[in-house]
Scaffold this active site. Structure first.
Site, PDB file in Angstrom:
ATOM      1  N   TYR A  93      -1.008  -0.841  10.093  1.00  0.00           N
ATOM      2  CA  TYR A  93      -1.157  -1.192   8.676  1.00  0.00           C
ATOM      3  C   TYR A  93       0.058  -0.731   7.869  1.00  0.00           C
ATOM      4  O   TYR A  93       0.586  -1.479   7.033  1.00  0.00           O
ATOM      5  CB  TYR A  93      -2.432  -0.539   8.145  1.00  0.00           C
ATOM      6  CG  TYR A  93      -2.762  -0.799   6.703  1.00  0.00           C
ATOM      7  CD1 TYR A  93      -3.235  -2.040   6.281  1.00  0.00           C
ATOM      8  CD2 TYR A  93      -2.645   0.213   5.754  1.00  0.00           C
ATOM      9  CE1 TYR A  93      -3.567  -2.271   4.958  1.00  0.00           C
ATOM     10  CE2 TYR A  93      -2.978   0.000   4.431  1.00  0.00           C
ATOM     11  CZ  TYR A  93      -3.435  -1.248   4.035  1.00  0.00           C
ATOM     12  OH  TYR A  93      -3.766  -1.471   2.717  1.00  0.00           O
ATOM     13  N   SER A 134       0.850  -1.193   0.000  1.00  0.00           N
ATOM     14  CA  SER A 134       0.000   0.000   0.000  1.00  0.00           C
ATOM     15  C   SER A 134       0.880   1.235   0.000  1.00  0.00           C
ATOM     16  O   SER A 134       2.029   1.199   0.476  1.00  0.00           O
ATOM     17  CB  SER A 134      -0.891   0.002   1.254  1.00  0.00           C
ATOM     18  OG  SER A 134      -1.508   1.260   1.450  1.00  0.00           O
ATOM     19  N   LYS A 190       2.569  -3.135   5.779  1.00  0.00           N
ATOM     20  CA  LYS A 190       2.735  -2.987   4.337  1.00  0.00           C
ATOM     21  C   LYS A 190       4.167  -2.608   3.966  1.00  0.00           C
ATOM     22  O   LYS A 190       4.671  -3.018   2.910  1.00  0.00           O
ATOM     23  CB  LYS A 190       1.738  -1.956   3.803  1.00  0.00           C
ATOM     24  CG  LYS A 190       0.283  -2.426   3.833  1.00  0.00           C
ATOM     25  CD  LYS A 190       0.094  -3.742   3.103  1.00  0.00           C
ATOM     26  CE  LYS A 190      -1.363  -4.059   2.843  1.00  0.00           C
ATOM     27  NZ  LYS A 190      -1.530  -5.380   2.181  1.00  0.00           N
TER      28      LYS A 190
END
Length: 267
Positions: A158, A145, A162
């Site tokens: 997150y 991401s 990522k």
């Protein structure tokens, strides 16, 4: 003839959203696909859609974080289709809050589902990859991401997961190059999915692995998105799948250890 004829792919988190479109795209080009989802119904629906279009697919239902899942996932490909050529580590979701409010459970859950699960799937695949050399290049695509590249407010868990997937990608490209395996990542920006189609103001939640997870973008960011993305809009799941498909082609055999940013030139 399709560009993926004779290939076997496993795609985690492919019952819905981007993963579903990746599975459909690979199958439309001739790959046999192992479809995975937490829930049996969306996995079965994706399999049925592939078969209705003349493709071949089976489901492997369950959480990528379950003990023994990685071996079962890889084993399904080998037992159902006789091989394994394409691995797409796509499963995951967000569970956001600022660092001072983030619990240990939030931190570990998101790292486990994105980074640790992907590591275990790749580790489980290695003995088969090593023992079964091919003349063509096999492919791994890890879904990262832009949060992993640049950070994002409220997503320390997150973003860390990522970013870790990018590091894992670059390392495995060096380890698996001798097996004729290309290992790359795709970092998505704003793609319209069930996680992003609503705003945080809607107070929408999704039940994921027994947890009610609040989803949606900050309303101000959602309103600005089309203005700050040079292409003028968010991406679609089909467009996201197209980027993954490109890295699975034999035309990209000399592309490895890279992270392709797919964000409409936002950054």
């Amino acid at each position: 003839m399709g560009t993926m004829d004779g290939r076997v792919a496993i795609v985690s988190g492919s019952g819905r959203g981007i993963g579903r479109e990746i599975a459909l795209k690979l199958a439309s080009e001739g790959a046999s696909v192992v479809v995975n989802d937490l829930d049996a119904e969306p996995a079965a629906e994706t399999v049925a859609e592939i078969e209705a279009r003349g493709g071949s697919a089976v489901a492997c239902v369950g959480s990528v974080t379950e003990e023994g899942f990685a071996e079962r996932f890889v084993g399904t490909a080998v037992s159902a289709f006789g091989g394994l050529d394409i691995i797409v580590n796509n499963a995951g979701y967000t569970w956001d809050t600022v660092i001072q409010k983030m619990t240990d459970e939030q931190w570990h859950t998101i790292l486990d589902v994105h980074l640790t699960a992907s590591f275990k799937i790749l580790r489980a695949a290695q003995p088969y990859i090593r023992a079964n050399p091919t003349a063509y290049h096999r492919k791994v695509v890890n879904i990262s991401s832009t949060s992993g590249h640049y950070g994002n407010l409220g997503q320390v868990n997150y973003a860390a997961a990522k970013a870790g997937m990018i590091g894992m990608t670059k390392t495995l490209a060096k380890e698996w190059g001798r097996y004729n395996v290309n290992v790359n990542a795709v970092a998505f920006g704003f793609i319209l999915t069930r996680m992003t189609e609503v705003t945080a103001a809607d107070n929408a939640t999704l039940t994921i692995d027994g947890r009610d997870i609040k989803v949606g973008l900050n309303p101000e960011k959602a309103a600005m998105a089309s203005k700050i993305i040079p292409l003028g809009r968010p991406g679609t799941p089909q467009e996201a799948a197209g980027a993954v498909y490109a890295l699975c082609l034999q035309e990209t055999n000399y592309v490895s250890g890279q992270c392709l940013v797919v964000d409409g030139a936002r950054v």
